[in-house]
Design a protein around this motif. Structure first.
Motif, PDB file in Angstrom:
ATOM      1  N   ASP A 163       5.055  -2.174   1.741  1.00  0.00           N
ATOM      2  CA  ASP A 163       4.484  -0.825   1.719  1.00  0.00           C
ATOM      3  C   ASP A 163       5.561   0.204   1.403  1.00  0.00           C
ATOM      4  OD1 ASP A 163       2.024  -1.858   2.320  1.00  0.00           O
ATOM      5  OD2 ASP A 163       1.965  -1.138   4.382  1.00  0.00           O
TER       6      ASP A 163
ATOM      7  N   ASN B 146       3.966  -4.158  -8.010  1.00  0.00           N
ATOM      8  CA  ASN B 146       3.664  -2.895  -7.341  1.00  0.00           C
ATOM      9  C   ASN B 146       3.996  -1.680  -8.202  1.00  0.00           C
ATOM     10  OD1 ASN B 146       2.782  -3.369  -4.338  1.00  0.00           O
ATOM     11  ND2 ASN B 146       4.382  -4.889  -4.741  1.00  0.00           N
TER      12      ASN B 146
ATOM     13  N   ARG C  51       0.866  -1.186   0.000  1.00  0.00           N
ATOM     14  CA  ARG C  51       0.000   0.000   0.000  1.00  0.00           C
ATOM     15  C   ARG C  51       0.900   1.232   0.000  1.00  0.00           C
ATOM     16  NH1 ARG C  51      -2.241   2.887   4.479  1.00  0.00           N
ATOM     17  NH2 ARG C  51      -1.344   1.293   5.855  1.00  0.00           N
ATOM     18  N   SER C  52       0.715   2.105  -0.981  1.00  0.00           N
ATOM     19  CA  SER C  52       1.542   3.307  -1.043  1.00  0.00           C
ATOM     20  C   SER C  52       1.229   4.219   0.140  1.00  0.00           C
ATOM     21  CB  SER C  52       1.310   4.061  -2.352  1.00  0.00           C
ATOM     22  OG  SER C  52       2.094   5.242  -2.372  1.00  0.00           O
ATOM     23  N   ARG C  53       2.253   4.532   0.894  1.00  0.00           N
ATOM     24  CA  ARG C  53       2.135   5.445   2.051  1.00  0.00           C
ATOM     25  C   ARG C  53       3.091   6.619   1.843  1.00  0.00           C
ATOM     26  NH1 ARG C  53       2.589   1.273   7.048  1.00  0.00           N
ATOM     27  NH2 ARG C  53       2.153   3.175   8.249  1.00  0.00           N
TER      28      ARG C  53
END
Length: 357
Positions: free
Chosen positions: A260, A283, A192-194
């Motif tokens: 991530d 990703n 998940r891109s943070r």
């Protein structure tokens, strides 16, 4: 509920990265499934990937190849290690079969110790092998000219062919000597891109670039301390390197899952390895890689990533000096690609579930 025995090579992180998503998916389908892991990998390394409950038996069932570093094989030591390993092959298989029978699994899932598969066949336990490589092909590549090689290679192939299936998650070596091979899609975790959270924590702007440096599970430290600064570029590195560079950020200080972090970075600097290449492609992260020109799996990984994602090779001399600004700019100038779907997870879980059922 069924008992799944999972035997894992610990030759870098790729075997774990391939196997854990499949076991996690199977555990979701079969709540209460008992999982036993056998590997030389530390519990904390396995726990970061395996999200189901498991019992760990710390045991190395193979060694892969003896390495000089993350990109160079020590051929002489490897050949000697295999000579010793196969000196009493039948006796070793019999002993391992007794040990496995005592564990009483309903199915062995091996990535990719061939001794485990031979023992399972001897004990009458169903088995599935899975990997993008097998040690028979790797051994044959480096040691085929040794007088003992034909017998050792034959024993390895017999073990791999004894499994009900040998699953080849793409990208994979051809494995033409395996009559039981089945090709499946890629296996990788989706992160998940943070990025916004990371930018705020590091005090960087949206125009700054983050490059994750991850050379795999075999020691290979880059001399990052002496690298020149590249304006607007930050390096995310593991804390064990103890890097003293003004633009270095310790991976562990971010307090985030590795995948991530990968999904939040602008590039990955690595070597050809299944876990890093597959996760980068799935990703949507471009890759700058130091090639492993004598490692027989590498060409299949690189050819696949060139088709599926964005990647460029960097020469070792340039990497050692940190002279990679031009390569990074060229990498970022490549047209974006659609992230690959990790279809192999469900496909592999289907094979395992069908045998358990």
């Amino acid at each position: 509920m069924p008992h799944l025995l999972v035997d894992l090579s610990y030759h870098g992180f790729g075997h774990i990265a391939q196997t854990a998503p499949v076991v996690n998916a199977l555990a979701e389908r079969l709540p209460g499934m008992r999982v036993t892991l056998r590997s030389g990998a530390p519990h904390e390394v396995l726990a970061r990937r395996f999200h189901c409950d498991f019992t760990l038996i710390s045991k190395a069932l193979d060694f892969g190849m003896e390495m000089v570093d993350a990109v160079a094989v020590n051929v002489e030591e490897s050949a000697e290690a295999y000579r010793n390993f196969h000196r009493d092959w039948k006796g070793m298989v019999a002993r391992e079969a007794e040990t496995m029978a005592a564990l009483a699994p309903d199915l062995l899932f091996a990535n990719v110790p061939y001794l485990s598969l031979a023992a399972a066949a001897s004990a009458g336990i169903p088995s599935v092998g899975m990997c993008s490589l097998n040690w028979a092909d790797i051994y044959g590549h480096y040691c085929h000219d040794r007088p003992e090689a034909p017998e050792i290679h034959s024993q390895m192939l017999d073990a791999y062919n004894s499994a009900a299936y040998f699953l080849r998650p793409l990208p994979a070596m051809p494995m033409e000597n395996l009559a039981n091979s089945r090709t499946i899609g890629p296996i990788a975790r989706l992160g998940r891109s943070r990025r916004a959270e990371m930018a705020a924590r590091l005090g960087i702007s949206n125009d700054d670039r983050l490059v994750l440096i991850a050379m795999g599970g075999i020691a290979f430290r880059l001399a990052l301390d002496s690298w020149p600064r590249i304006p607007g570029v930050r390096w995310v590195v593991q804390s064990s390197w103890q890097v003293r560079h003004p633009d270095a950020v310790e991976l562990e200080s971010l307090g985030m899952d590795f995948t991530d972090v990968l999904a939040s970075c602008d590039a990955l600097l690595t070597k050809p390895g299944y876990g890093s290449f597959a996760e980068a492609a799935c990703n949507g992260v471009p890759v700058l890689y130091l090639d492993r020109k004598d490692w027989p799996e590498a060409q299949y990984l690189v050819e696949w990533l060139k088709r599926q994602g964005r990647c460029m090779e960097v020469e070792r001399a340039a990497l050692e000096q940190g002279a990679i600004a031009a390569q990074l700019e060229a990498l970022w100038a490549l047209p974006p690609t659609t992230p690959v779907q990790p279809e192999g997870i469900a496909q592999a879980a289907d094979f395992l579930q069908n045998l358990l059922d």
